[in-house]
Structures are given as structure tokens and as C-alpha cells.
Design an enzyme around this catalytic site. Sequence first.
Site, PDB file in Angstrom:
ATOM      1  N   VAL A  30      -0.844   7.113  -2.298  1.00  0.00           N
ATOM      2  CA  VAL A  30      -1.843   6.513  -1.409  1.00  0.00           C
ATOM      3  C   VAL A  30      -1.153   5.376  -0.651  1.00  0.00           C
ATOM      4  O   VAL A  30      -0.658   4.427  -1.261  1.00  0.00           O
ATOM      5  CB  VAL A  30      -3.066   5.956  -2.176  1.00  0.00           C
ATOM      6  N   GLY A  75       0.711   0.107  -0.986  1.00  0.00           N
ATOM      7  CA  GLY A  75       0.696   1.524  -1.327  1.00  0.00           C
ATOM      8  C   GLY A  75       0.928   1.675  -2.816  1.00  0.00           C
ATOM      9  O   GLY A  75       1.273   0.689  -3.495  1.00  0.00           O
ATOM     10  N   LYS A  76       0.719   2.845  -3.340  1.00  0.00           N
ATOM     11  CA  LYS A  76       0.957   3.089  -4.767  1.00  0.00           C
ATOM     12  C   LYS A  76       1.143   4.580  -4.946  1.00  0.00           C
ATOM     13  O   LYS A  76       0.558   5.382  -4.204  1.00  0.00           O
ATOM     14  CB  LYS A  76      -0.275   2.636  -5.566  1.00  0.00           C
ATOM     15  N   SER A  77       1.940   4.973  -5.922  1.00  0.00           N
ATOM     16  CA  SER A  77       2.044   6.397  -6.213  1.00  0.00           C
ATOM     17  C   SER A  77       1.860   6.600  -7.710  1.00  0.00           C
ATOM     18  O   SER A  77       2.176   5.702  -8.511  1.00  0.00           O
ATOM     19  CB  SER A  77       3.378   6.954  -5.731  1.00  0.00           C
TER      20      SER A  77
END
Length: 369
Positions: A30, A75-77
Amino acid sequence: MGDEIEFDDLGPLKVIHVHEPSVGLKAILVVDNVATGPSIGGLRMAADVSVAECARLARAMTLKNAAARLPHGGGKSVMFGDPKMTRDEKEARIRAFACSLRHEHNYIFGPDMGTDEGCMAWVNDEIGRCVGLPREQGGIPLDEIGATGWGVAHAAQVAIEYCHFDMHGARVVIQGFGAVGMHAARFLSERGAILVGASDSRGAVYDEGGLGVAELIALKTAGKSVIDSPSGEKLERDAVIDMECEIWVPAARPDVINAGNVERLKAKLVVQGANIPVTEEAENTLHERNVLSIPDFIANAGGVICGAMEFHGATEGAAMNAIAEKITRNTREVLEASRRDGKTPRAAAVELANRRVRRAMDNRRWSLF
Ligand code: NAD
């Protein structure tokens, strides 16, 4: 947690699902908001991650990075799987995930729960776009040097000016004596505070005369628990909530202070080292009781500031200076606004971060990309 994402005028910009069956890869990225620059956020690996959790963490990074005035968005994954899988399996999945995002220049990988500097070395090998690398590759080992604990200590130093006690002789209790907690204890004790209580997942230890910070750090570094300390009274894990002190630092899990236990807390100042350790309801209760609580994304930004400085080629010393400067200034700004407007420090901090993101968005042609 449900799988619904909320979209608003800040984001998210992109939600990408990645699936590569040959290595068992299922993952999500995201990218929330890139108005201030390409997003930085950790890669989390756990069996129970979800798109909703990923989106919530990505938004938290937007606010944290904007508040710290980093040239980076949020952001982050997340990657589905047990982080204790074999090294070969983990390497195959992380390399595949990095490759699948090779054109997503708006996302810079970082370490998070279930991933470490070794994982970032694989990402770097594939696409050369990450922070938190091993030292040999230009990385700044943020947990080893205590980047986040350093920031927590600076937040505490400023916050004390708004409380009625001195740092010298202030009693400190740390919940979660890990990477964040132990270094917060070390930097606070260097400023004259006294560590009286500490806990980890196995239990708690208490000594009103003061615990040995260096001894506890040595125990934890050797893989032991704070309850293996030869001195101090051994208690159950949550006994730290009842310990009398001036400064209480949650540095373990989310939601540890909630409506059910907030009345037990006897501290004058809470400095949030962990992410969302205090529920919104409990934070409001603390505010009503005049207990100052410094929000997580202001107090614990040391890790991401360090990562961003590494990305831009800074030295360890420059990174530590940036953490001190940014967190000192932000804590003061938040507490001034909170006092002036009669808001909780969190409400003031969210307003400050939102204002910084929106100002950056105003300078762009499109709002989000
Ligand atoms: P860590 O794994 O090094 O340390 C966590 C410690 O908490 C361990 O000692 C563990 O035994 C203990 N613990 C776990 N559950 C507990 C419980 N219920 N009660 C008491 N202790 C408990 O992790 P860390 O890197 O220090 O991170 C701690 C928190 O800070 C996490 O919420 C993390 O997301 C957040 N955080 C970390 C950084 C960073 O730079 N490492 C930056 C920002 C936020």
C-alpha cells in the site's frame, strides 16, 4: 481484522496485490501518500497480515514521515507467512516480491516485524531501493545504536518542561525491554533518570533504588529475560502498569493501556515508544487526569529518520543529530499547540502532520500521484 480499506483525500494512492505461486509468495503493497516524496515503510512478514492492516500502517507512516519533515511519503508492505520459515524460502519470497515491485519507484523498502537487515540486503541486490541495510553496505544499524530510544529520550526531555519534575532522579518504568525500550532506558539514565522497573514477554523486575541498566541490556543481548536479573523483585509481566514512577515508556505491543487498566497507571508522563500502545479512549482519560502522553508517531520516529538519513547517504552521527533535532522540535510544537488549543497531544500531532502533508499536496499537479 476486516479486509476493508478506507479511502480519503490523503490516500491510499495505490494498493498492489502480488502473487507468485512458484515460491509461495502472497504479498501486498500500500502506497498511501507521496506528496512529500517517495514513500518509506517497513516490510512486515506474518501469517495473519491483511490489506486493512497494511493500509492502516501505511497511513501511520504518512503522518510520521510528514511530521518529521522527511522528503518521504508513507507506504507499507506485508507478506503472508511464518517469519521463522527456512532461510531459503524467505529469501526466495523476498527476492520475488522485490522484483515484482521493481518499477514501483514510489516505495522504498525497510525492515519491520519478521524482516531484518539481511532481508534488506536481498531487496537491495534485486532492485537497489531500501533502507536498513547491513553496515558493510552503507547501512546504519538503527536497533544496535538505539535510534528510536534516542528519540524517545529527547521527547521525554522536552516533555518534562511541561510537567512538574526534573529529569535528575526521575523514576522510569519500561514496558518491553527490547530494541526500543533498552536504549530509551540507557539514554534516560545517562540524563540522570533512574530505571526502577522493566518488563519483557516473560515477566517484570522492580527495584525502587534503581536497576542496573547495563546489566539488564547485557542479559537481553545474551537472549535472556529481565527476570533473570540477580537483583530486584520479580513480578508478573503486567505489574509494570502499577509501578509508581514519573516516566512510563510503553515499548512492546499495541493497545497495552486501555479503558480497562488506564486508571492503574501512576506515571506523570507517558512517552510512546511502541506503535499505538495507548487506545484513544485511554489517551483521553490520561489527558483529563493531566498525565502528559507523547504520541507514538512523534516520539518513536527515530527509526524512520535514521532510515531516511541512510537512504540519503548520511553518517551515523548525522542521523543521530537529525533525530535529536527533529524530535525535540516536534515534541515542543505539539505540546505548545496542545496547551494553547486545549487538545490532547495526539489531536495536536495529527493536525500538525496533516497540515504538512496538505501543504506538500498543494504544490503538486495531481493530489496523490
Ligand atoms: P523488540 O522485539 O526488540 O522488543 C520488544 C520487547 O517487548 C521484547 O523484549 C519482548 O520480550 C517484549 N514484550 C513483548 N510482549 C510484551 C508484553 N506483553 N509485555 C511486556 N513486554 C513484552 O521490538 P522493538 O524493535 O523494540 O519494537 C517495540 C515496539 O516499538 C513495536 O511496537 C515496534 O513496532 C515499535 N517501534 C520500533 C521501532 C524500532 O526502531 N525498532 C521504531 C518505531 C516503533
